[in-house]
Motif scaffolding. Structure first.
Motif, PDB file in Angstrom:
ATOM      1  N   ILE A  80       0.870  -1.169   0.000  1.00 34.49           N
ATOM      2  CA  ILE A  80       0.000   0.000   0.000  1.00 34.49           C
ATOM      3  C   ILE A  80       0.907   1.219   0.000  1.00 34.49           C
ATOM      4  CG2 ILE A  80      -1.676   1.327   1.351  1.00 34.49           C
ATOM      5  CD1 ILE A  80      -2.792  -1.371   2.275  1.00 34.49           C
ATOM      6  N   LEU A  81       0.781   2.009  -1.039  1.00 36.35           N
ATOM      7  CA  LEU A  81       1.634   3.193  -1.147  1.00 36.35           C
ATOM      8  C   LEU A  81       0.794   4.375  -1.607  1.00 36.35           C
ATOM      9  CD1 LEU A  81       4.593   4.280  -1.028  1.00 36.35           C
ATOM     10  CD2 LEU A  81       4.753   3.733  -3.456  1.00 36.35           C
ATOM     11  N   ARG A  82       0.863   5.422  -0.807  1.00 35.56           N
ATOM     12  CA  ARG A  82       0.089   6.612  -1.108  1.00 35.56           C
ATOM     13  C   ARG A  82       1.068   7.758  -1.337  1.00 35.56           C
ATOM     14  NH1 ARG A  82      -5.015   8.027  -0.920  1.00 35.56           N
ATOM     15  NH2 ARG A  82      -5.531  10.129  -0.229  1.00 35.56           N
ATOM     16  N   ALA A  83       0.769   8.601  -2.286  1.00 35.61           N
ATOM     17  CA  ALA A  83       1.670   9.719  -2.564  1.00 35.61           C
ATOM     18  C   ALA A  83       0.970  11.056  -2.352  1.00 35.61           C
ATOM     19  CB  ALA A  83       2.174   9.626  -3.999  1.00 35.61           C
ATOM     20  N   HIS A  84       1.715  11.990  -1.837  1.00 28.58           N
ATOM     21  CA  HIS A  84       1.255  13.379  -1.739  1.00 28.58           C
ATOM     22  C   HIS A  84       2.207  14.217  -2.569  1.00 28.58           C
ATOM     23  CE1 HIS A  84      -0.810  13.025   2.480  1.00 28.58           C
ATOM     24  NE2 HIS A  84      -1.198  12.089   1.640  1.00 28.58           N
ATOM     25  N   VAL A  85       1.657  15.022  -3.444  1.00 27.79           N
ATOM     26  CA  VAL A  85       2.492  15.885  -4.276  1.00 27.79           C
ATOM     27  C   VAL A  85       2.048  17.325  -4.074  1.00 27.79           C
ATOM     28  CG1 VAL A  85       3.177  16.431  -6.655  1.00 27.79           C
ATOM     29  CG2 VAL A  85       2.771  14.056  -6.007  1.00 27.79           C
ATOM     30  N   ASN A  86       2.994  18.179  -3.782  1.00 24.89           N
ATOM     31  CA  ASN A  86       2.686  19.602  -3.619  1.00 24.89           C
ATOM     32  C   ASN A  86       3.621  20.407  -4.505  1.00 24.89           C
ATOM     33  OD1 ASN A  86       2.213  18.114  -0.959  1.00 24.89           O
ATOM     34  ND2 ASN A  86       1.017  19.966  -0.684  1.00 24.89           N
ATOM     35  N   ILE A  87       3.052  21.320  -5.234  1.00 21.36           N
ATOM     36  CA  ILE A  87       3.866  22.162  -6.114  1.00 21.36           C
ATOM     37  C   ILE A  87       3.765  23.612  -5.659  1.00 21.36           C
ATOM     38  CG2 ILE A  87       4.297  22.873  -8.514  1.00 21.36           C
ATOM     39  CD1 ILE A  87       3.031  20.313  -9.460  1.00 21.36           C
ATOM     40  N   TRP A  88       4.931  24.220  -5.485  1.00 27.57           N
ATOM     41  CA  TRP A  88       4.974  25.622  -5.125  1.00 27.57           C
ATOM     42  C   TRP A  88       5.620  26.431  -6.235  1.00 27.57           C
ATOM     43  CZ3 TRP A  88       5.770  22.042  -1.198  1.00 27.57           C
ATOM     44  CH2 TRP A  88       5.040  22.232  -0.022  1.00 27.57           C
ATOM     45  N   SER A  89       5.126  27.618  -6.454  1.00 26.57           N
ATOM     46  CA  SER A  89       5.843  28.544  -7.316  1.00 26.57           C
ATOM     47  C   SER A  89       5.750  29.916  -6.689  1.00 26.57           C
ATOM     48  CB  SER A  89       5.258  28.542  -8.724  1.00 26.57           C
ATOM     49  OG  SER A  89       3.980  29.106  -8.722  1.00 26.57           O
ATOM     50  N   LYS A  90       6.818  30.616  -6.742  1.00 27.77           N
ATOM     51  CA  LYS A  90       6.917  31.950  -6.142  1.00 27.77           C
ATOM     52  C   LYS A  90       6.371  31.976  -4.718  1.00 27.77           C
ATOM     53  CE  LYS A  90       6.477  34.022 -10.704  1.00 27.77           C
ATOM     54  NZ  LYS A  90       5.831  32.932 -11.496  1.00 27.77           N
ATOM     55  N   GLY A  91       6.686  30.929  -3.961  1.00 29.60           N
ATOM     56  CA  GLY A  91       6.285  30.904  -2.564  1.00 29.60           C
ATOM     57  C   GLY A  91       4.848  30.491  -2.308  1.00 29.60           C
TER      58      GLY A  91
END
Ligand SMILES: *[C@@H]1O[C@H](CO)[C@@H](O)[C@H](O)[C@H]1NC(C)=O
Ligand SMILES: *[C@@H]1O[C@H](CO)[C@@H](O)[C@H](O)[C@H]1NC(C)=O
Ligand SMILES: *[C@@H]1O[C@H](CO)[C@@H](O)[C@H](O)[C@H]1NC(C)=O
Length: 166
Positions: A80-91
């Protein structure tokens, strides 16, 4: 004696200040005409050992399919593998995504089902729409959580520098 103590104190101060301010070292993953990709471990001691993901081609222009060469010795079973992805630009956080990569049945990724300590050396395909990002620097933090208890087993911090408008 006092002098020596003071130096010791200073050394401790310097070490702790550096410990808090020095970011994880960034490594260049790939570089092309339109983008540079760098990566590091996440800060705050979340280290991902024995992990590498190379992305081909190193370009976003006119693409919708990419191939990643994944090498990984995971610290937990990947049933069981869950991913969280967060993208930031200019803070600012611009994209937030959570999803299951492996659920234990009918999994689409070859690494699903790998056991703790097993060597994974495989390729994964990514596809999507051709991204429409403006020039600039983007930070993408990918976290992997394993098992029912959502144990954090990987945290990678990618920086994508887009050099020309796509
Ligand atoms: C992440 O940290 C581990 C353990 O300190 C180290 O072996 C690895 O090279 C680091 N990875 C990066 C990309 O800095
Ligand atoms: C990711 O790297 C960027 C740039 O080095 C840094 O500012 C940011 O704090 C890092 N984020 C995490 C979660 O480690
Ligand atoms: C991973 O597999 C590729 C091709 O299948 C091979 O060339 C490469 O040496 C392998 N890497 C490791 C670290 O075993």
């Amino acid at each position: 004696m006092v002098y020596r103590h003071r130096n010791m104190f200073l050394l401790v101060m310097i070490l702790s200040v550096c410990g808090f301010t020095v970011a994880e070292e960034r490594h260049l993953l790939c570089s092309s005409e339109d983008i540079d990709i760098l990566y590091s471990n996440c800060s705050r001691g979340l280290q991902t050992k024995d992990f590498s993901l190379k992305i081909e081609p190193c370009s976003l222009k006119g693409r919708s399919v990419w191939r990643g060469s994944l090498f990984w010795i995971p610290r937990a079973d990947l049933t069981i593998l869950r991913a969280h992805v967060n993208i930031w630009s200019k803070g600012f956080e611009s994209v937030k995504w959570k999803g299951d990569l492996c659920k234990g049945v009918d999994d689409g990724y070859t690494f699903c089902g790998a056991l703790k300590g097993e060597t994974i050396n495989t390729t994964v395909r990514f596809s999507g729409r051709e991204p429409t990002f403006e020039e600039g620097e983007y930070t993408i933090v990918v976290k992997g959580f394993a098992g029912h208890h959502k144990e954090l087993i990987a945290c990678l911090n990618y920086t994508i520098i887009i050099k020309q408008p796509l």
